[in-house]
Scaffold this motif. Structure first.
Motif, PDB file in Angstrom:
ATOM      1  N   GLY A 184       7.867  30.927   3.024  1.00 30.11           N
ATOM      2  CA  GLY A 184       8.181  29.878   4.077  1.00 30.11           C
ATOM      3  C   GLY A 184       7.565  29.455   4.721  1.00 30.11           C
ATOM      4  N   ILE A 185       7.665  28.489   5.651  1.00 33.16           N
ATOM      5  CA  ILE A 185       6.558  28.065   6.085  1.00 33.16           C
ATOM      6  C   ILE A 185       6.655  28.019   7.750  1.00 33.16           C
ATOM      7  CG2 ILE A 185       6.192  25.137   6.976  1.00 33.16           C
ATOM      8  CD1 ILE A 185       7.607  25.207   3.939  1.00 33.16           C
ATOM      9  N   LEU A 186       4.911  28.157   7.944  1.00 37.45           N
ATOM     10  CA  LEU A 186       5.113  28.904   9.704  1.00 37.45           C
ATOM     11  C   LEU A 186       4.819  26.965   9.543  1.00 37.45           C
ATOM     12  CD1 LEU A 186       5.045  30.187  11.808  1.00 37.45           C
ATOM     13  CD2 LEU A 186       2.167  31.098  10.972  1.00 37.45           C
ATOM     14  N   TYR A 187       5.129  25.985  11.314  1.00 38.74           N
ATOM     15  CA  TYR A 187       4.880  25.207  11.585  1.00 38.74           C
ATOM     16  C   TYR A 187       4.891  24.933  13.611  1.00 38.74           C
ATOM     17  CZ  TYR A 187       9.928  24.567  11.812  1.00 38.74           C
ATOM     18  OH  TYR A 187      10.913  24.928  12.454  1.00 38.74           O
ATOM     19  N   TYR A 194      12.150  13.325   7.411  1.00 40.72           N
ATOM     20  CA  TYR A 194      12.620  14.351   6.585  1.00 40.72           C
ATOM     21  C   TYR A 194      11.966  14.579   5.038  1.00 40.72           C
ATOM     22  CZ  TYR A 194      14.276  16.835  11.068  1.00 40.72           C
ATOM     23  OH  TYR A 194      14.419  16.505  12.219  1.00 40.72           O
ATOM     24  N   GLU A 195      12.292  13.837   4.164  1.00 42.31           N
ATOM     25  CA  GLU A 195      11.993  13.377   2.589  1.00 42.31           C
ATOM     26  C   GLU A 195      10.685  14.015   2.469  1.00 42.31           C
ATOM     27  OE1 GLU A 195      12.919  10.839   4.630  1.00 42.31           O
ATOM     28  OE2 GLU A 195      14.773  10.880   4.192  1.00 42.31           O
ATOM     29  N   THR A 196       9.695  14.136   3.143  1.00 44.75           N
ATOM     30  CA  THR A 196       8.381  14.167   2.727  1.00 44.75           C
ATOM     31  C   THR A 196       7.940  15.904   3.059  1.00 44.75           C
ATOM     32  OG1 THR A 196       7.057  12.130   3.081  1.00 44.75           O
ATOM     33  CG2 THR A 196       5.851  14.062   2.615  1.00 44.75           C
ATOM     34  N   SER A 197       8.762  16.223   4.213  1.00 46.72           N
ATOM     35  CA  SER A 197       9.011  17.697   4.470  1.00 46.72           C
ATOM     36  C   SER A 197       9.450  18.367   3.750  1.00 46.72           C
ATOM     37  CB  SER A 197       9.178  18.085   6.199  1.00 46.72           C
ATOM     38  OG  SER A 197       9.947  17.223   6.343  1.00 46.72           O
ATOM     39  N   GLN A 198      10.592  17.812   3.277  1.00 45.18           N
ATOM     40  CA  GLN A 198      11.582  19.059   2.134  1.00 45.18           C
ATOM     41  C   GLN A 198      10.937  18.952   0.824  1.00 45.18           C
ATOM     42  OE1 GLN A 198      14.859  16.823   2.757  1.00 45.18           O
ATOM     43  NE2 GLN A 198      16.030  17.664   4.674  1.00 45.18           N
ATOM     44  N   LYS A 199      10.038  17.574   0.312  1.00 45.63           N
ATOM     45  CA  LYS A 199       9.303  17.665  -0.520  1.00 45.63           C
ATOM     46  C   LYS A 199       8.450  19.541  -1.087  1.00 45.63           C
ATOM     47  CE  LYS A 199       8.487  16.486  -5.096  1.00 45.63           C
ATOM     48  NZ  LYS A 199       7.920  17.966  -5.526  1.00 45.63           N
ATOM     49  N   PHE A 200       7.640  18.274   0.670  1.00 46.32           N
ATOM     50  CA  PHE A 200       7.223  20.074   0.431  1.00 46.32           C
ATOM     51  C   PHE A 200       7.150  21.454   0.171  1.00 46.32           C
ATOM     52  CE2 PHE A 200       4.092  23.055   3.693  1.00 46.32           C
ATOM     53  CZ  PHE A 200       3.478  22.999   2.506  1.00 46.32           C
ATOM     54  N   ALA A 201       8.891  21.949   1.166  1.00 47.49           N
ATOM     55  CA  ALA A 201       9.519  22.913   0.735  1.00 47.49           C
ATOM     56  C   ALA A 201       9.368  23.435  -0.189  1.00 47.49           C
ATOM     57  CB  ALA A 201      10.175  22.875   2.009  1.00 47.49           C
ATOM     58  N   LEU A 222       3.129  33.083   3.887  1.00 44.68           N
ATOM     59  CA  LEU A 222       3.355  31.610   4.351  1.00 44.68           C
ATOM     60  C   LEU A 222       2.404  30.610   4.384  1.00 44.68           C
ATOM     61  CD1 LEU A 222       4.312  32.922   7.443  1.00 44.68           C
ATOM     62  CD2 LEU A 222       6.109  32.478   5.696  1.00 44.68           C
ATOM     63  N   ALA A 223       2.865  28.744   4.345  1.00 38.26           N
ATOM     64  CA  ALA A 223       1.911  27.735   4.323  1.00 38.26           C
ATOM     65  C   ALA A 223       1.655  27.891   5.511  1.00 38.26           C
ATOM     66  CB  ALA A 223       2.848  26.539   3.598  1.00 38.26           C
ATOM     67  N   PHE A 240       0.609  -1.256  -0.202  1.00 34.64           N
ATOM     68  CA  PHE A 240      -0.358  -0.617   0.308  1.00 34.64           C
ATOM     69  C   PHE A 240       0.729   0.940  -0.287  1.00 34.64           C
ATOM     70  CE2 PHE A 240       0.542   1.666   4.276  1.00 34.64           C
ATOM     71  CZ  PHE A 240       0.483   0.143   4.901  1.00 34.64           C
ATOM     72  N   LYS A 241       0.374   2.495  -0.394  1.00 36.67           N
ATOM     73  CA  LYS A 241       1.077   3.229  -0.559  1.00 36.67           C
ATOM     74  C   LYS A 241       0.845   4.461   0.542  1.00 36.67           C
ATOM     75  CE  LYS A 241       2.667   6.911  -3.618  1.00 36.67           C
ATOM     76  NZ  LYS A 241       2.909   7.343  -5.053  1.00 36.67           N
ATOM     77  N   ALA A 242       1.506   4.599   1.347  1.00 35.15           N
ATOM     78  CA  ALA A 242       1.361   5.768   2.667  1.00 35.15           C
ATOM     79  C   ALA A 242       1.023   7.001   1.701  1.00 35.15           C
ATOM     80  CB  ALA A 242       1.917   5.705   2.955  1.00 35.15           C
ATOM     81  N   PRO A 243       0.031   8.083   2.439  1.00 35.32           N
ATOM     82  CA  PRO A 243      -0.956   8.669   1.968  1.00 35.32           C
ATOM     83  C   PRO A 243       0.306  10.087   2.402  1.00 35.32           C
ATOM     84  CG  PRO A 243      -1.683   8.711   4.194  1.00 35.32           C
ATOM     85  CD  PRO A 243      -0.952   7.421   4.285  1.00 35.32           C
ATOM     86  N   GLN A 244       0.389  10.830   1.315  1.00 37.49           N
ATOM     87  CA  GLN A 244       2.020  11.823   1.624  1.00 37.49           C
ATOM     88  C   GLN A 244       1.199  13.023   1.481  1.00 37.49           C
ATOM     89  OE1 GLN A 244       4.659  11.260  -1.004  1.00 37.49           O
ATOM     90  NE2 GLN A 244       4.521   9.332   0.117  1.00 37.49           N
ATOM     91  N   LEU A 245       2.093  13.915   2.215  1.00 29.42           N
ATOM     92  CA  LEU A 245       1.690  15.342   3.184  1.00 29.42           C
ATOM     93  C   LEU A 245       1.602  16.135   1.942  1.00 29.42           C
ATOM     94  CD1 LEU A 245       2.019  17.498   5.465  1.00 29.42           C
ATOM     95  CD2 LEU A 245       4.753  17.483   4.794  1.00 29.42           C
ATOM     96  N   LEU A 246       2.012  16.634   0.548  1.00 26.41           N
ATOM     97  CA  LEU A 246       1.313  16.647  -0.451  1.00 26.41           C
ATOM     98  C   LEU A 246       0.243  16.719  -1.355  1.00 26.41           C
ATOM     99  CD1 LEU A 246       4.740  16.446  -2.320  1.00 26.41           C
ATOM    100  CD2 LEU A 246       4.196  18.000  -0.900  1.00 26.41           C
ATOM    101  N   SER A 247      -0.888  15.876  -0.491  1.00 28.44           N
ATOM    102  CA  SER A 247      -2.373  15.783  -0.883  1.00 28.44           C
ATOM    103  C   SER A 247      -2.885  16.907  -0.881  1.00 28.44           C
ATOM    104  CB  SER A 247      -2.962  14.029  -0.689  1.00 28.44           C
ATOM    105  OG  SER A 247      -2.748  14.430   0.789  1.00 28.44           O
ATOM    106  N   PHE A 248      -2.490  17.067   0.185  1.00 26.78           N
ATOM    107  CA  PHE A 248      -3.292  18.336   0.991  1.00 26.78           C
ATOM    108  C   PHE A 248      -2.840  19.987   0.473  1.00 26.78           C
ATOM    109  CE2 PHE A 248      -0.364  18.335   3.968  1.00 26.78           C
ATOM    110  CZ  PHE A 248      -0.500  20.089   4.839  1.00 26.78           C
ATOM    111  N   ALA A 249      -4.015  21.055   0.719  1.00 24.73           N
ATOM    112  CA  ALA A 249      -3.821  22.483   0.229  1.00 24.73           C
ATOM    113  C   ALA A 249      -3.755  23.282   1.241  1.00 24.73           C
ATOM    114  CB  ALA A 249      -4.246  23.036  -0.685  1.00 24.73           C
TER     115      ALA A 249
END
Length: 198
Positions: A140-143, A123-130, A105-106, A3-12
């Motif tokens: 930038g990104i607010l978190y 970090y790979e997913t969040s770096q791709k998101f950045a 900012l996101a 199965f494929k894990a849900p990606q962080l990038l699947s939302f805006a």
């Protein structure tokens, strides 16, 4: 079964515009090391190291926090740290910056329950998101801080860094007296991370 894990990038995520004249704080090396990037008073990690949650491969990043204590919890007195050597404090300073213009900012705050990767060490997913956020022209990104509940951090791309200015820098250890900066003493006390000198 695959199965494929849900990606962080699947939302805006929501885009937040913060106005000029906001203050943020950063713990950084007092002197630039080999490969460090100097920019507008910042001493930034070498480009391409990809050791931070939202690092980009091809430009420096600045990580800031909404309070001096949050900056210290994020950089020096992290949850997983068992002790902090005195020399580490001697080598670092606290910089306060001000935004000179509004920043787009996101805003990832509040999304940690649905996307635990936002506070994980993967970090790979969040770096791709950045990378995607920068390509969309965001600054930038607010978190949410993973180290200091109810506080926020921001990572700024180079375009965001250019919209800031340094207000003041303090050594974490006061020269001549050996006294800790008040925020450093508060963070050390709050984290209960022992400071060792040997």
């Amino acid at each position: 079964m695959n199965f494929k894990a849900p990606q962080l990038l699947s939302f805006a995520p929501p885009i937040l515009e913060i106005p000029a004249h906001q203050t943020w704080h950063r713990v950084q090396r007092a002197k630039a090391g080999r490969g460090s990037v100097r920019l507008k008073g910042y001493v930034l990690a070498p480009t391409g190291g990809l050791t931070g949650r939202f690092d980009l491969a091809d430009e420096p990043m600045a990580y800031l926090a909404d309070s001096p204590e949050t900056a210290l919890y994020e950089s020096v007195f992290r949850r997983e740290v068992r002790s902090c050597h005195w020399d580490r404090l001697l080598e670092r300073s606290m910089m306060t910056i001000e935004t000179r213009a509004s920043l787009r900012l996101a805003d990832l705050r509040g999304l940690e329950e649905r996307y635990p990767v936002l506070q994980s060490m993967r970090y790979e997913t969040s770096q791709k998101f950045a990378q995607d956020c920068r390509q969309q022209g965001l600054h930038g990104i607010l978190y949410a801080s993973a180290q200091h509940p109810h506080h926020s951090c921001v990572c700024l791309f180079k375009a965001g860094i250019e919209k800031t200015r340094k207000l003041i820098t303090f050594a974490l250890v006061e020269p001549g007296t050996g006294n800790l900066l008040r925020s450093a003493a508060n963070a050390a006390r709050g984290s209960q991370v022992p400071i060792v000198r040997e």
